[in-house]
Design an enzyme around this catalytic site. Structure first.
Site, PDB file in Angstrom:
ATOM      1  CG  ASN A   9      -1.410   5.516   0.495  1.00 18.73           C
ATOM      2  OD1 ASN A   9      -0.435   6.202   0.783  1.00 18.73           O
ATOM      3  ND2 ASN A   9      -2.574   6.027   0.148  1.00 18.73           N
ATOM      4  N   GLY A  11       2.220   6.887   1.438  1.00 17.88           N
ATOM      5  CA  GLY A  11       1.894   8.039   2.290  1.00 17.88           C
ATOM      6  C   GLY A  11       1.400   7.595   3.651  1.00 17.88           C
ATOM      7  CE  LYS A  12      -4.509   4.482   3.413  1.00 15.44           C
ATOM      8  NZ  LYS A  12      -5.400   3.301   3.378  1.00 15.44           N
ATOM      9  CD  GLU A  35      -9.941  -0.858   0.208  1.00 20.78           C
ATOM     10  OE1 GLU A  35     -10.744   0.071   0.098  1.00 20.78           O
ATOM     11  OE2 GLU A  35      -8.704  -0.697   0.294  1.00 20.78           O
ATOM     12  CG  ASP A  66      -9.699   0.162   4.339  1.00 21.75           C
ATOM     13  OD1 ASP A  66      -9.095   0.400   3.284  1.00 21.75           O
ATOM     14  OD2 ASP A  66      -9.887  -0.989   4.770  1.00 21.75           O
ATOM     15  CG  PHE A 144      -1.463  10.397   0.562  1.00 21.76           C
ATOM     16  CD1 PHE A 144      -2.638   9.670   0.389  1.00 21.76           C
ATOM     17  CD2 PHE A 144      -0.920  10.460   1.839  1.00 21.76           C
ATOM     18  CE1 PHE A 144      -3.257   9.033   1.461  1.00 21.76           C
ATOM     19  CE2 PHE A 144      -1.529   9.815   2.913  1.00 21.76           C
ATOM     20  CZ  PHE A 144      -2.694   9.100   2.722  1.00 21.76           C
ATOM     21  CG  ASP A 147      -3.496  15.085   2.407  1.00 20.55           C
ATOM     22  OD1 ASP A 147      -4.531  14.918   3.081  1.00 20.55           O
ATOM     23  OD2 ASP A 147      -2.462  14.423   2.571  1.00 20.55           O
TER      24      ASP A 147
END
Ligand code: ITT
Length: 187
Positions: A9, A11-12, A35, A66, A144, A147
Site C-alpha cells: 500500500n 498510501g501507507k 493475514e 495492519d 486512500f 478516507d
C-alpha cells in the site's frame, strides 16, 4: 540504515515517510504475507511480520502495519474484513449501509509490528493507534481506502494533507510511537 516496511500500500508508505524523513528513509518491500483471520489486530500483524521477516531471509529488521475500520452500528463491521469489503462492496456501498443509521460512529485502528534479531525466532515489538470519527457520504480526493467516508472534527480524512492526516490518524499515532522507539533503540 533504512527502516523496511513490508506493504503493498503506497498510501501507507507515504504516511510513514513523514516520520522518518530526517532520520532514515523508509524502504518499501513487496511481500504478500498471510493475514490470518483473528479478532486481534496485534495478533494478525505479529504473525504477518514473523512470516515476512523469515521469508525475506536476511537479518535486517522489517515492520508491517495492519489497520481496520469498525463501524459501531454494524457491530464492528468490516473489522478484520476491511480490505476485502473495500475491494468487494466499495466505500460508497459501505456509506449506504449506514446512511440511515442514527449512530454513525466508527473507529480506525492501526497496529505496527516490528521484527528484529534471529529471523527464525525474532523479537517482535508492537505499537498501536486509534481514532474515533463518523461515517459520512464520500468527500475529498486525498488519502486512500475509507478516507473519503471517515469524518473527524468536520473534515473527512480524504480532505486532509498527509501531514494533517498523520496528526490525527490511527496510523499517525502508531507511527509516532514507533519512530520514537526506533530512535531510542537503533544504532
Ligand atoms: P498491506 O499490504 O499493508 O496489508 P492493505 O491496503 O491490504 O495493505 P490493511 O489490510 O491494513 O492494508 O487495510 C485494511 C483496509 O483498511 C484496506 O481496505 C485499507 O484501504 C483500509 N485502510 C487502512 N488504513 C486506512 C486509512 O488510513 N484510511 C482509510 N482506509 C484505510
Amino acid at each position: 540504515m533504512p527502516v523496511r516496511f513490508v506493504t503493498g500500500n503506497e498510501g501507507k508508505v507515504r504516511e510513514a515517510r513523514e516520520y522518518f524523513a530526517d532520520v532514515e528513509a523508509v524502504e518499501q518491500i513487496q511481500y504478500d504475507y498471510a493475514e490470518i483471520q483473528h479478532d486481534s489486530l496485534a495478533e494478525i500483524a505479529t504473525r504477518g511480520v514473523r512470516e515476512a521477516y523469515a521469508a525475506i531471509g536476511d537479518d535486517i529488521p522489517v515492520f508491517v502495519e495492519d489497520s481496520e475500520l469498525a463501524i459501531e452500528a454494524l457491530g464492528g463491521f468490516p473489522g478484520p474484513y476491511s480490505a476485502y469489503v473495500e475491494d468487494t462492496l466499495g466505500i460508497e456501498r459501505v456509506w449506504e449501509l449506514v446512511a440511515d443509521e442514527e449512530r454513525r460512529r466508527a473507529r480506525f485502528r492501526s497496529v505496527i509490528a516490528y521484527a528484529s534479531g534471529d529471523p527464525a525466532d525474532p523479537d517482535v515489538e508492537t505499537f498501536t493507534g486509534s481514532v474515533a470519527g463518523t461515517i459520512v457520504a464520500p468527500r475529498g480526493e486525498g488519502g486512500f481506502g475509507y478516507d473519503p467516508i471517515f469524518e473527524y472534527n468536520g473534515t473527512t480524512m480524504a480532505e486532509l494533507s498527509t501531514e494533517e492526516k498523520n496528526a490525527i490518524s490511527h496510523r499517525g499515532r502508531a507511527l509516532e510511537k514507533f519512530a520514537e522507539w526506533v530512535a531510542e533503540h537503533r544504532d
